[in-house]
Each structure stands twice: as structure tokens, then as C-alpha cells.
Design a protein around this motif. Sequence first.
Motif, short mmCIF file in Angstrom:
data_model
loop_
_atom_site.label_atom_id
_atom_site.label_comp_id
_atom_site.label_asym_id
_atom_site.label_seq_id
_atom_site.Cartn_x
_atom_site.Cartn_y
_atom_site.Cartn_z
N SER A 29 0.81 -1.22 0.00
CA SER A 29 0.00 0.00 0.00
C SER A 29 0.84 1.27 0.00
O SER A 29 0.29 2.37 -0.03
CB SER A 29 -0.94 0.01 1.21
N SER A 65 -2.98 -2.70 4.78
CA SER A 65 -3.31 -1.74 3.72
C SER A 65 -3.50 -0.34 4.28
O SER A 65 -3.03 0.64 3.71
CB SER A 65 -4.59 -2.17 3.00
N LEU A 66 -4.18 -0.26 5.43
CA LEU A 66 -4.39 1.04 6.07
C LEU A 66 -3.07 1.64 6.54
O LEU A 66 -2.82 2.84 6.36
CB LEU A 66 -5.35 0.89 7.25
N ALA A 69 -1.17 2.92 3.55
CA ALA A 69 -1.83 4.10 3.01
C ALA A 69 -1.57 5.32 3.89
O ALA A 69 -1.40 6.43 3.39
CB ALA A 69 -3.33 3.84 2.90
N TYR A 73 -0.08 8.97 2.96
CA TYR A 73 -0.89 10.14 3.31
C TYR A 73 -0.09 11.14 4.15
O TYR A 73 -0.07 12.34 3.86
CB TYR A 73 -2.13 9.67 4.08
N THR A 113 -10.81 7.76 -2.64
CA THR A 113 -9.99 7.05 -1.68
C THR A 113 -10.50 5.63 -1.49
O THR A 113 -9.73 4.68 -1.32
CB THR A 113 -9.99 7.79 -0.32
N ARG A 117 -8.81 1.86 -3.87
CA ARG A 117 -8.37 0.59 -3.27
C ARG A 117 -8.77 -0.61 -4.10
O ARG A 117 -8.24 -1.72 -3.91
CB ARG A 117 -8.96 0.43 -1.87
N ARG A 123 -4.02 1.64 -6.38
CA ARG A 123 -3.96 1.32 -4.96
C ARG A 123 -2.67 1.82 -4.31
O ARG A 123 -2.65 2.17 -3.15
CB ARG A 123 -4.07 -0.21 -4.75
N SER A 127 -3.48 7.36 -1.99
CA SER A 127 -3.37 8.07 -0.72
C SER A 127 -2.59 9.37 -0.84
O SER A 127 -2.74 10.27 0.01
CB SER A 127 -2.68 7.18 0.32
N THR A 144 -10.50 4.40 3.24
CA THR A 144 -9.41 3.47 2.94
C THR A 144 -9.70 2.09 3.51
O THR A 144 -9.51 1.07 2.84
CB THR A 144 -8.08 4.00 3.52
#
Length: 202
Positions: A29, A65-66, A69, A73, A113, A117, A123, A127, A144
Motif C-alpha cells: 500500500s 493496507s491502512l 496508506a 498520506y 480514496t 483501493r 492502490r 493516498s 481506505t
Amino acid sequence: MMEQIAQFFVQIVNDWGYIGIFILMTLESTVFPIPSELVMIPAGYLAHQGELSPTLSVIAGTAGSLAGALINYIVSRRYGRSFLWNHGKKILVSRRRLAQMDYFFRRYGEVTTFLGRLIPVARHYISIPAGLAKMRLWRFMLFTTLGALVWMVVLTALGYFIGNNIAEIKQYTHIVGYIAIGAAIMVTLYYYLTKKRKVAKN
């Protein structure tokens, strides 16, 4: 070659378990070219074999993934457009890619956003424009997480039901990718038209 790569990720996930899934999906990510298909589909296969829990695999993949991301970000929000424009290529973010994602985000809003994904290649980068636009953190995390969750469930289910049949995995991954892109386009159009009607009423 595809089979060897798939077996490599199966081995990593098998050896490291949920931590391995989390780490690999965190890298996936950010800007590292690790296909999520080669992480979560093997996780689904191992879940089918009873080695992992499908639910915990999805949670680990979504959390990774979060995390990845959030790295994109925070970096883009803190260091801004000038840093990425001048030095982005060093971390695999070309000016062209940055401009494309920035345009897409500004045109269709925060919903991208979530949609990003589900779209291959996007993907890794979606972000960044969210950070540049200083999207609210809680909204960024919500969209996300929802988008990543959908994708993790789809890929884990593929691995669970298809197993380690590399030929079928490759075929169905392409099909799922096309479906995801089509769904993303439909959701984007619906969001855009709904937003346009609200503006017209006001």
C-alpha cells in the motif's frame, strides 16, 4: 515464473502468518510493487488448508493496507507537492503518476480514496493526492479501510475456493480486476451525478 513468485509469497505467509500478511500489505500500500493478489490469495489458500483463519487474514490484510496508506498520506501531507514533484521519482512516484492521481482525486472527491483501493496500480498511489488535499484523517481512514476490506475479502475468497491453481488464479484475478474497475466507474458516476444534482438544487 508466475508459479515461482506465487510459491514464494505462499512460503512467506506460511512462515510469518498474520504478521507476514500485515507487513507485505503495508509495503503493497506504499509504493513498493508487491501485488496484493500474491499475498492475499495465498493467505486464502492457507486458510482453506486450515493453516490460517480467513477472518484474521482479512483483518491483517486490511490493517496492513491502512498502515501503508497512512504512510503515503502523512508523507504527502507533511512534505507537500513540491517535495513529491521534485523527489517523488526516487520513491517510485513519477510526476505523471502524481498528476494523474491528483486530477482524479480533485475531480471526483474523497470517494476516490475508497474506489482507488479496488483499482490495480491506483492502490499504490491514491493516498498521495488525499494527503496533498489535506483530507480529514478520520474520513481518509474510513474510506481506505472500507475499500481495502472489500478487496481483501475478494482476494481471500479467491484463494480459499481456487486453492493454489496458478492458472486459475491468474485468470480469475484478471476477471476480478475488470469487475472492480467497472464497479469503481459505476460508483464514481453515481457519486458525480448525485453531487451534481445537489449543486443544481442549491
